[in-house]
Design an enzyme around this catalytic site. Sequence first.
Site, mmCIF file in Angstrom:
data_model
loop_
_atom_site.group_PDB
_atom_site.id
_atom_site.type_symbol
_atom_site.label_atom_id
_atom_site.label_comp_id
_atom_site.label_asym_id
_atom_site.label_seq_id
_atom_site.Cartn_x
_atom_site.Cartn_y
_atom_site.Cartn_z
ATOM 1 N N ARG A 104 0.965 -1.249 0.063
ATOM 2 C CA ARG A 104 0.044 -0.049 -0.043
ATOM 3 C C ARG A 104 0.901 1.229 -0.088
ATOM 4 O O ARG A 104 0.422 2.323 -0.192
ATOM 5 C CB ARG A 104 -0.987 0.062 1.287
ATOM 6 C CG ARG A 104 -2.107 -0.967 0.962
ATOM 7 C CD ARG A 104 -3.060 -1.255 2.245
ATOM 8 N NE ARG A 104 -2.429 -2.056 3.185
ATOM 9 C CZ ARG A 104 -2.636 -2.318 4.511
ATOM 10 N NH1 ARG A 104 -4.065 -1.951 4.840
ATOM 11 N NH2 ARG A 104 -2.193 -3.045 5.185
ATOM 12 N N LYS A 201 -16.314 7.419 -0.942
ATOM 13 C CA LYS A 201 -15.841 7.571 0.355
ATOM 14 C C LYS A 201 -15.041 8.529 0.567
ATOM 15 O O LYS A 201 -14.038 8.743 -0.407
ATOM 16 C CB LYS A 201 -15.935 6.113 1.083
ATOM 17 C CG LYS A 201 -14.499 5.665 0.441
ATOM 18 C CD LYS A 201 -13.766 4.660 1.535
ATOM 19 C CE LYS A 201 -12.570 4.322 0.968
ATOM 20 N NZ LYS A 201 -11.760 3.140 1.664
#
Length: 324
Positions: A104, A201
């Site tokens: 990530r 989101k």
Amino acid sequence: MTGSISTPNKHMMLFSGRAHPQLAQDVAALLDVEITPSRLISYANSEVYVRYEESVRGCDAFVIQSHPAPVNEWVMEQLIMVDALKRASARRITVIAPFYPYGRQDKKHLGREPISARLIADLFHTAGADRIMSVDLHAAQIQGFFDGPVDHLTGLPVLADYVASHYDTSRMTVVSPDAGRVRLTDSWADRLRAPLAIIHKRHDPNQANEVRVHELVGEVEGRVCVLVDDMIDTAGTMAKAAQALREHGAAQVIVAATHPVLSGSAAGRLNAAGFDEVIVTNTLPIRPDVNIDNLTVLSIAPLIAQAIYEVFTDGSVTRLFDVN
């Protein structure tokens, strides 16, 4: 010296770290090979020691290691395993990291940040790896971080075929939990021949792992909704997404993800969200203390075993990427 010296045929050797030995055993069984006996120990000060109990000279070495918590320990163990193989004259070394560590951290969001996914690739290369094999990288650009071949496998066929065989795809909508997963969701929608929906989101900038759901784009009322992602970590995103889908009238909500990271209170969040089924693969081990309602764990071992076979026989790994 007169005469000719014959070169022995290359031979496959499979090596397993200690993070997830069951996956390595499953892969070995499918390949009909034995995991090479190895001595792996941790000293009192946490240093790792590795020694192989058979000659590895000239072998085609495949080193399988999953990277659950504590990630740093298992990364270091795999690096040391690779270094030991290089120094023992293995012919070729393939690192198999089903869940790529630090995946990530693939780019800089702010100044003075690292690109840790690139650092991991550099470490593997320096240790002596010739090739990396992984499943569903968090960002496809990680393939370019390693100076050598990278086999980027996908768990989509394993997960999607299970969903198609257990649910009515004519009433199904594939849902992206955020804008960043739209490309993955699109591949799912193509395979299942189902429409897609997107949940918009934003992460709370003042609190880590906090998610705010804003709006949902797509038709979900009365439908079987499949939330898809590459991993489930703290499950905050999935729990909020499930809540949004229920509020918009979804008949069933299931979640499918390749990597069950399941950090912290993830199990509690998944259970509280009331998913009809949580579907993952075994790229990472499920901790004994993790109890998730309606959990299904699918084996990724056949995919990895086939990819190893193709690499070893100089076949085509590309055909395993075909998800249509």
